[in-house]
Design an enzyme around this catalytic site. Structure first.
Site, PDB file in Angstrom:
ATOM      1  N   LYS B  90       0.813  -1.219   0.000  1.00 37.92           N
ATOM      2  CA  LYS B  90       0.000   0.000   0.000  1.00 37.92           C
ATOM      3  C   LYS B  90       0.849   1.273   0.000  1.00 37.92           C
ATOM      4  CE  LYS B  90      -4.158  -1.844   0.124  1.00 37.92           C
ATOM      5  NZ  LYS B  90      -5.069  -1.695  -1.031  1.00 37.92           N
ATOM      6  N   GLU B 112      -9.708   6.125   2.942  1.00 35.63           N
ATOM      7  CA  GLU B 112     -10.480   5.043   3.536  1.00 35.63           C
ATOM      8  C   GLU B 112      -9.514   3.912   3.842  1.00 35.63           C
ATOM      9  OE1 GLU B 112      -9.927   5.173   0.361  1.00 35.63           O
ATOM     10  OE2 GLU B 112      -9.352   3.090  -0.046  1.00 35.63           O
ATOM     11  N   SER B 377       1.687  -9.679  -0.833  1.00 31.48           N
ATOM     12  CA  SER B 377       1.372  -8.250  -0.746  1.00 31.48           C
ATOM     13  C   SER B 377       1.589  -7.640   0.631  1.00 31.48           C
ATOM     14  CB  SER B 377      -0.075  -8.015  -1.185  1.00 31.48           C
ATOM     15  OG  SER B 377      -0.956  -8.794  -0.393  1.00 31.48           O
TER      16      SER B 377
END
Lengths: 262, 398
Positions: B90, B112, B377
């Site tokens: 991210k 968010e 990830s």
């Protein structure tokens, strides 16, 4: 022009509540089509959307309510206001689920026009994405009502001027729906910018909640939209008094109440 | 083939800009700012330096020999986004968007978050640049991911729990859009996945594409050839797009793994497997929705996959048959979580545990001289309590 979420608080009450608004002096009606994810709405309209869906509200049911209002002789313009996805998913009961990029819009235009709906306001359909929907509605003589916002540039106002029919909906503030104590200071300037490019009637909505605000907006343009305050009136009415409360509310908002008191 | 966003932000019939008029000028401004930033050598140099010296890129490509041996198929390589700063991919997107927001003169950042990884990444980037940061998070996710809530607050972000709807990622996005529509003039919305209105799916894809670019050259260097398969989990789908993008024009099989939750018959988040096209959060894509077009609540043990939509580029990759999409349920994901932990000493997040779990179905049928590239990830620290509870509920005590 009052806004009431269709099917709120229950689908069975929609016809009587809208009749009360018109009897109280409303010159046009916006019926909200409830959606699970109303991302341009504040808490009051969110609550009404959730409650209407829980009570079993459907787009088909709202069309039936409009047809019943027309059958009873209501002549004021009626527009449906909502988000694109439930409109795309529309299909008459028993018919196959729509596919293709336009989904059920053509069927909705047909059935909406037959019910007596004059236009659709689609909150999440800006001009760039709107042309196919507008053409499908126009084929049934329904209008796609465009929205403009204080952030709209002159080029965007022009894009709406080239497409709009019926009226144009001005979102008074940058924000979500819901009562606010004051009208935004730049409203006069905003209305003026739109007037310079668009000759259609203008309605101003978002944040208008009392009679004084309605009167002020009424001097600037053709209609003031009151939504959250309508829903709050229904929410707060004593049991069995929703119709009477809403009629009184409309009378106060349109000034008719003052005339009768005098 | 190309999946470049068309001028109107389309991936085939998917994508677009289905947002309130109030936000349209902001999206146009963002699109222009991104185009300018991409041709600005100064911006690119600053971003590259941040990725190298702050995020810790390039992340390693790690052989998984014991996992390979246990599954009895192709050689498995792990792209280690779990080793990036903040513990997940991210940050690649958050640092790039916050840098862009700074360039655009926006001082207030909103985001968010689902699992909290994107919220943590955005809070991190905002702390690095001294910008105000507000993160909306579903109240249910605040409960599930209290560690990440604390991390965000530690870095000075304000976390606002969202109590509407399913109280998860979908509702957090609604609430962030409501904030954006109210404060659009001075606020940049850092969307955390390849979702939302154009230009977001393109910008987030461009920022995450570093994963696949690095992995492609690392694989060529390590193995001397391209991988046969690239596989990653898909919620909104940013890590999968980031991994896939460098291989779009290569003969590489692309597999996205969705969360089947309690199973495809029960509550799940298998949007591409079970959904239908519709419009939500500004984009046309596959959605979990009912017959009337109301959005259904998604469910997955992993908060980061708990979303009833998916990035429009994935919808296009599915329809055009360039990528395959499969699904893995909560039980299998838990097994995947344990499998990688035990076989390689790497504790994965629950999200990529779905992709690991799918290897058990995929690998045994493939030749041993093939290579599978798996997008790892994120790391699993945030999920330890959830996994412990879930295993206990299934009668497993470690």
């Amino acid at each position: 022009m009052p806004y009431l979420t269709g099917g709120y608080p229950t689908p069975a009450e929609t016809v009587a509540l809208i009749e009360a608004l018109v009897q109280g002096g409303a010159g046009a009606i916006e019926v909200g089509v409830p959606f699970s994810d109303p991302l341009a709405d504040g808490p009051t309209v969110q609550r009404a959307n959730t409650a209407a869906l829980l009570a079993g509200a459907t787009l088909g049911g709202i069309l039936a309510a409009v047809a019943e209002l027309r059958r009873r002789g209501m002549t004021v313009p009626i527009t449906l206001m909502g988000y694109l996805n439930p409109f795309l998913a529309y299909h008459p009961a028993g018919a196959a689920r729509p596919d293709g990029a336009l989904g059920g819009i053509a069927a909705l235009a047909h059935d909406g026009a037959a019910a007596g709906v004059d236009g659709l306001i689609i909150v999440d359909l800006p001009p760039e994405e709107s042309d196919a929907v507008r053409v499908a509605l126009a084929a049934e003589e329904m209008s796609l009502i465009y929205l403009l916002a204080p952030t709209s540039t002159e080029a965007r106002i022009q894009a709406v001027a080239e497409r709009a029919a019926g009226f144009v909906y001005l979102v008074s503030v940058t924000g979500v729906t819901g009562a606010r104590t004051e009208l935004p200071p730049d409203l006069i300037d905003f209305v003026g910018r739109v007037r310079a490019a668009i000759e259609l009637p203008l309605a101003v909505g978002f944040g208008i909640s009392d009679a004084a605000q309605v009167a002020t907006v009424g001097e600037l343009c053709e209609a003031a939209v009151v939504g959250s305050a309508v829903i709050s009136t229904v929410e707060q009415a004593p049991p069995g008094q929703r119709v009477a409360s809403l009629r009184h509310f409309a009378e106060v908002m349109t000034g008719r109440g003052r005339e009768q008191d005098a | 083939m190309t999946t470049e966003a068309a001028p109107a932000g389309r991936f085939g019939e998917f994508g677009g800009q289905y947002i309130p008029e109030t936000l349209m000028p902001a999206c146009t401004e963002l699109e222009q700012a991104w185009a300018e930033a991409q041709t600005d050598a100064g911006f690119q140099a600053e971003l590259d330096e941040l990725l190298r010296e702050y995020v810790g890129r390039p992340t390693p490509l790690t052989d998984a020999p014991r996992l390979t041996e246990q599954l009895g198929g192709p050689r498995i390589l792990l792209k280690r986004e779990d080793l990036a700063h903040t513990g997940a991919h991210k940050i690649n997107n958050a640092i790039g968007q916050v840098l862009l927001a700074k360039r655009m003169g926006k001082r207030r950042i909103i985001a968010e978050t689902g699992a909290g990884q994107h919220g943590v990444a955005t809070a991190t980037a905002c702390a690095r640049f001294g910008l105000e940061c507000i993160v909306y998070m579903g109240a249910e996710d605040v409960r599930r991911q209290s560690l990440n809530v604390f991390r965000m607050r530690l870095m000075g972000a304000e976390v606002r729990p969202v109590d509407s709807g399913s109280r998860t990622l979908k509702d957090a996005i609604n609430e962030t859009i409501r904030d954006w529509v109210t404060n659009v003039r001075d606020t940049h919305y850092v969307i955390g996945s390849v979702i939302g209105p154009h230009p977001y799916p393109m910008i987030v894809r461009d920022l995450q594409a570093v994963i696949g670019r690095e992995a492609r050259s690392q694989c060529l260097e390590k193995v001397g050839k391209l991988p046969n398969v690239a596989i990653a989990c898909v919620g909104g789908g940013s890590n999968a797009i980031g991994l896939f993008h460098a291989f779009i024009d290569d003969p590489v099989r692309l597999i996205g793994v969705e969360a089947a939750g309690e199973g495809l018959e029960g509550r799940n988040a298998a949007t591409l497997t079970l959904g239908r096209p519709g419009v939500l959060h500004g984009t046309r894509t596959y959605l979990l929705q009912d017959d009337a077009g109301q959005i259904e609540e998604a469910h997955s043990i992993s908060a980061g996959l708990d979303y009833p939509g998916v990035g429009p580029e994935h919808a296009w990759l599915k329809v055009s048959e360039r990528a395959e999409y499969v699904s893995v349920d909560d039980d299998e994901a838990l097994a995947g979580f344990r499998l990688l932990s035990e076989a390689e000493g790497i504790v994965p997040a629950l999200e990529p545990s779905h992709a690991i779990a799918y290897l058990k179905r995929l690998a045994p049928g493939l030749p041993a001289d093939d290579v599978i590239l798996l997008g790892l990830s994120g790391r699993g620290d945030k999920d330890i309590d959830i996994v412990r509870e879930a295993l206990a509920a299934r009668g497993v005590e470690l």
